[in-house]
Design a protein around this motif. Structure first.
Motif, mmCIF file in Angstrom:
data_model
loop_
_atom_site.group_PDB
_atom_site.id
_atom_site.type_symbol
_atom_site.label_atom_id
_atom_site.label_comp_id
_atom_site.label_asym_id
_atom_site.label_seq_id
_atom_site.Cartn_x
_atom_site.Cartn_y
_atom_site.Cartn_z
ATOM 1 N N ARG A 18 0.810 -1.224 0.000
ATOM 2 C CA ARG A 18 0.000 0.000 0.000
ATOM 3 C C ARG A 18 0.840 1.270 0.000
ATOM 4 N NH1 ARG A 18 -4.070 -0.817 5.088
ATOM 5 N NH2 ARG A 18 -5.479 -2.378 4.197
ATOM 6 N N LYS A 67 -10.518 -8.608 6.965
ATOM 7 C CA LYS A 67 -11.113 -7.631 6.063
ATOM 8 C C LYS A 67 -10.772 -7.898 4.602
ATOM 9 C CE LYS A 67 -11.192 -3.422 7.701
ATOM 10 N NZ LYS A 67 -10.584 -2.159 8.175
ATOM 11 N N HIS A 101 -19.214 5.728 6.737
ATOM 12 C CA HIS A 101 -17.822 6.034 7.063
ATOM 13 C C HIS A 101 -17.731 6.219 8.566
ATOM 14 C CE1 HIS A 101 -13.746 7.777 6.539
ATOM 15 N NE2 HIS A 101 -14.097 8.514 7.585
ATOM 16 N N GLY A 102 -16.898 5.435 9.208
ATOM 17 C CA GLY A 102 -16.693 5.582 10.650
ATOM 18 C C GLY A 102 -15.529 6.520 10.891
ATOM 19 N N THR A 103 -15.755 7.492 11.781
ATOM 20 C CA THR A 103 -14.659 8.390 12.131
ATOM 21 C C THR A 103 -14.700 8.625 13.632
ATOM 22 O OG1 THR A 103 -13.528 10.447 11.546
ATOM 23 C CG2 THR A 103 -15.952 10.540 11.670
ATOM 24 N N SER A 110 -14.318 19.225 11.710
ATOM 25 C CA SER A 110 -13.636 19.504 10.454
ATOM 26 C C SER A 110 -14.309 18.783 9.281
ATOM 27 C CB SER A 110 -12.164 19.123 10.623
ATOM 28 O OG SER A 110 -11.605 18.761 9.428
ATOM 29 N N GLU A 114 -15.620 20.690 6.027
ATOM 30 C CA GLU A 114 -14.946 20.566 4.714
ATOM 31 C C GLU A 114 -15.198 19.250 3.995
ATOM 32 O OE1 GLU A 114 -10.484 19.251 6.106
ATOM 33 O OE2 GLU A 114 -10.958 21.414 6.051
ATOM 34 N N GLY A 115 -15.969 18.362 4.610
ATOM 35 C CA GLY A 115 -16.252 17.082 3.981
ATOM 36 C C GLY A 115 -15.180 16.048 4.286
ATOM 37 N N LEU A 116 -15.375 14.842 3.725
ATOM 38 C CA LEU A 116 -14.402 13.772 3.931
ATOM 39 C C LEU A 116 -13.288 13.918 2.910
ATOM 40 C CD1 LEU A 116 -16.642 10.595 4.411
ATOM 41 C CD2 LEU A 116 -15.106 11.627 6.113
ATOM 42 N N PRO A 118 -9.399 12.385 1.524
ATOM 43 C CA PRO A 118 -8.628 11.133 1.539
ATOM 44 C C PRO A 118 -7.509 11.142 2.576
ATOM 45 C CG PRO A 118 -8.834 11.997 -0.707
ATOM 46 C CD PRO A 118 -9.337 13.066 0.220
ATOM 47 N N MET A 119 -7.131 12.308 3.074
ATOM 48 C CA MET A 119 -6.050 12.469 4.062
ATOM 49 C C MET A 119 -4.790 11.784 3.528
ATOM 50 S SD MET A 119 -7.896 14.297 6.019
ATOM 51 C CE MET A 119 -7.121 14.620 7.600
ATOM 52 N N ARG A 121 -4.360 8.898 2.303
ATOM 53 C CA ARG A 121 -4.546 7.834 1.314
ATOM 54 C C ARG A 121 -4.977 8.420 -0.026
ATOM 55 N NH1 ARG A 121 -4.696 2.958 4.689
ATOM 56 N NH2 ARG A 121 -5.354 3.572 6.766
ATOM 57 N N HIS A 125 -12.421 6.192 2.156
ATOM 58 C CA HIS A 125 -12.852 4.799 2.295
ATOM 59 C C HIS A 125 -14.259 4.738 2.909
ATOM 60 C CE1 HIS A 125 -8.758 3.976 1.298
ATOM 61 N NE2 HIS A 125 -8.919 2.670 1.416
ATOM 62 N N ALA A 136 -13.082 0.815 11.529
ATOM 63 C CA ALA A 136 -12.175 1.867 11.049
ATOM 64 C C ALA A 136 -12.249 3.086 11.969
ATOM 65 C CB ALA A 136 -12.538 2.260 9.618
ATOM 66 N N ARG A 139 -10.624 3.122 15.618
ATOM 67 C CA ARG A 139 -9.170 3.068 15.802
ATOM 68 C C ARG A 139 -8.621 4.367 16.376
ATOM 69 N NH1 ARG A 139 -6.803 2.365 10.225
ATOM 70 N NH2 ARG A 139 -8.435 3.876 9.901
ATOM 71 N N ARG A 140 -9.342 5.470 16.241
ATOM 72 C CA ARG A 140 -8.737 6.755 16.590
ATOM 73 C C ARG A 140 -9.504 7.519 17.664
ATOM 74 N NH1 ARG A 140 -7.720 6.647 11.112
ATOM 75 N NH2 ARG A 140 -5.493 6.541 10.682
HETATM 76 C C1 HQG Z 1 -10.563 11.392 8.862
HETATM 77 C C2 HQG Z 1 -8.259 0.589 7.568
HETATM 78 C C3 HQG Z 1 -10.491 15.701 9.604
HETATM 79 C C4 HQG Z 1 -11.240 10.082 8.559
HETATM 80 C C5 HQG Z 1 -9.654 0.991 7.978
HETATM 81 C C6 HQG Z 1 -10.274 9.099 9.210
HETATM 82 C C7 HQG Z 1 -10.317 1.323 6.664
HETATM 83 C C8 HQG Z 1 -10.863 13.809 8.385
HETATM 84 C C9 HQG Z 1 -8.917 9.757 9.007
HETATM 85 C C10 HQG Z 1 -9.171 1.869 5.828
HETATM 86 C C11 HQG Z 1 -11.352 14.569 7.300
HETATM 87 C C12 HQG Z 1 -8.140 9.129 7.868
HETATM 88 C C13 HQG Z 1 -9.220 3.360 5.721
HETATM 89 C C14 HQG Z 1 -11.382 15.977 7.452
HETATM 90 C C15 HQG Z 1 -11.473 12.499 6.742
HETATM 91 N N1 HQG Z 1 -10.953 16.492 8.620
HETATM 92 N N2 HQG Z 1 -10.439 14.359 9.522
HETATM 93 N N3 HQG Z 1 -11.829 16.781 6.487
HETATM 94 N N4 HQG Z 1 -11.712 13.734 6.299
HETATM 95 N N5 HQG Z 1 -10.952 12.517 8.010
HETATM 96 O O1 HQG Z 1 -6.849 5.563 8.058
HETATM 97 O O2 HQG Z 1 -11.156 5.600 6.393
HETATM 98 O O3 HQG Z 1 -7.214 -2.268 8.791
HETATM 99 O O4 HQG Z 1 -6.586 7.193 6.150
HETATM 100 O O5 HQG Z 1 -12.531 10.028 9.116
HETATM 101 O O6 HQG Z 1 -10.326 -0.011 8.684
HETATM 102 O O7 HQG Z 1 -10.085 5.562 8.721
HETATM 103 O O8 HQG Z 1 -5.725 -0.861 7.399
HETATM 104 O O9 HQG Z 1 -8.824 6.300 6.640
HETATM 105 O O10 HQG Z 1 -10.521 8.976 10.582
HETATM 106 O O11 HQG Z 1 -10.879 0.246 6.035
HETATM 107 O O12 HQG Z 1 -7.038 -2.724 6.376
HETATM 108 O O13 HQG Z 1 -9.190 11.121 8.692
HETATM 109 O O14 HQG Z 1 -7.974 1.472 6.520
HETATM 110 O O15 HQG Z 1 -8.203 -0.732 7.116
HETATM 111 O O16 HQG Z 1 -7.730 7.856 8.288
HETATM 112 O O17 HQG Z 1 -9.401 3.915 7.016
HETATM 113 P P1 HQG Z 1 -7.404 6.683 7.275
HETATM 114 P P2 HQG Z 1 -9.968 5.381 7.256
HETATM 115 P P3 HQG Z 1 -6.969 -1.699 7.442
#
Ligand code: HQG
Length: 181
Positions: A18, A67, A101-103, A110, A114-116, A118-119, A121, A125, A136, A139-140
């Motif tokens: 990745r 997954k 989308h879980g956050t 934020s 400003e919306g979601l 990709p940060m 990535r 997702h 997902a 985790r944070r």
């Molecule tokens: C957040 C793992 C502030 C977003 C997971 C997330 C998933 C913002 C974090 C896969 C934002 C990015 C991807 C904004 C988005 N302001 N925060 N405007 N927009 N965010 O890890 O979706 O186990 O890059 O909500 O389970 O959490 O690795 O993305 O919290 O399937 O296989 O910024 O990765 O899978 O975090 O996770 P990530 P994601 P694996």
């Protein structure tokens, strides 16, 4: 493979497929992000910690991944989603009306503004069900579940790509398509 070894090897494979293949001397196919299993195996075995790994071990990680993070086809392997590296090609698809989308609570203000994004990535997702989205998001920090109105998004010209196993990818998702549930 013990469960600990399986988890460690899975993390190693995710890192390579990745994020930083070049650190391991691997070049992924620029279109689909694959490399041959033998290339992956040699790159993993070159790490002293993983020198004992066999092809069956990689296959076991792929098979058991909760997954379904990886896909093997015709002797080649790829990470199905999660890339920070080159933008690999996916076929555009028609998602269900609602995706999730879980956050976490800290990111919410934020995101609503400003919306979601990709940060780190290549894509945002999204999941068909709340199960993977909850994993997902948790985790944070404190989980917040967002619902994405995909028809509204499509009307705004947003394309969805299917990565398999209920995972959908998109570019920036504006706040008007999001609601907290
Ligand atoms: C957040 C793992 C502030 C977003 C997971 C997330 C998933 C913002 C974090 C896969 C934002 C990015 C991807 C904004 C988005 N302001 N925060 N405007 N927009 N965010 O890890 O979706 O186990 O890059 O909500 O389970 O959490 O690795 O993305 O919290 O399937 O296989 O910024 O990765 O899978 O975090 O996770 P990530 P994601 P694996």
């Amino acid at each position: 493979l013990s469960q600990t070894q399986e988890k460690g090897l899975s993390k190693m494979m995710s890192k390579l497929l990745r994020h930083t293949p070049e650190d391991f001397g691997v070049v992924l196919d620029p279109e689909d992000g694959t490399c041959s299993i033998s290339t992956l195996l040699a790159a993993i075995q070159a790490q002293s910690r993983w020198s004992w790994v066999k092809q069956e071990d990689i296959e076991q990680v792929v098979r058991n991944s909760d997954k379904q993070r990886f896909e093997i086809k015709d002797g080649r392997i790829k990470a199905r989603y999660g890339h920070s590296h080159d933008k690999i090609q996916y076929t555009p698809g028609n998602p269900p009306a609602i995706l999730y989308h879980g956050t976490n609570m800290k990111a919410l203000p934020s995101i609503l503004k400003e919306g979601l994004r990709p940060m780190g990535r290549q894509y945002v997702h999204l999941s068909e069900g709340t199960h993977f989205a909850a994993l997902a998001g948790s985790r944070r920090g404190e989980l917040v579940m967002l619902q994405v109105d995909t028809s509204a998004a499509k009307q705004q010209g947003i394309t969805f790509y299917y990565a398999g196993n209920e995972v959908w990818l998109s570019d920036h998702m504006p706040p008007s398509c999001l609601s907290v549930i």
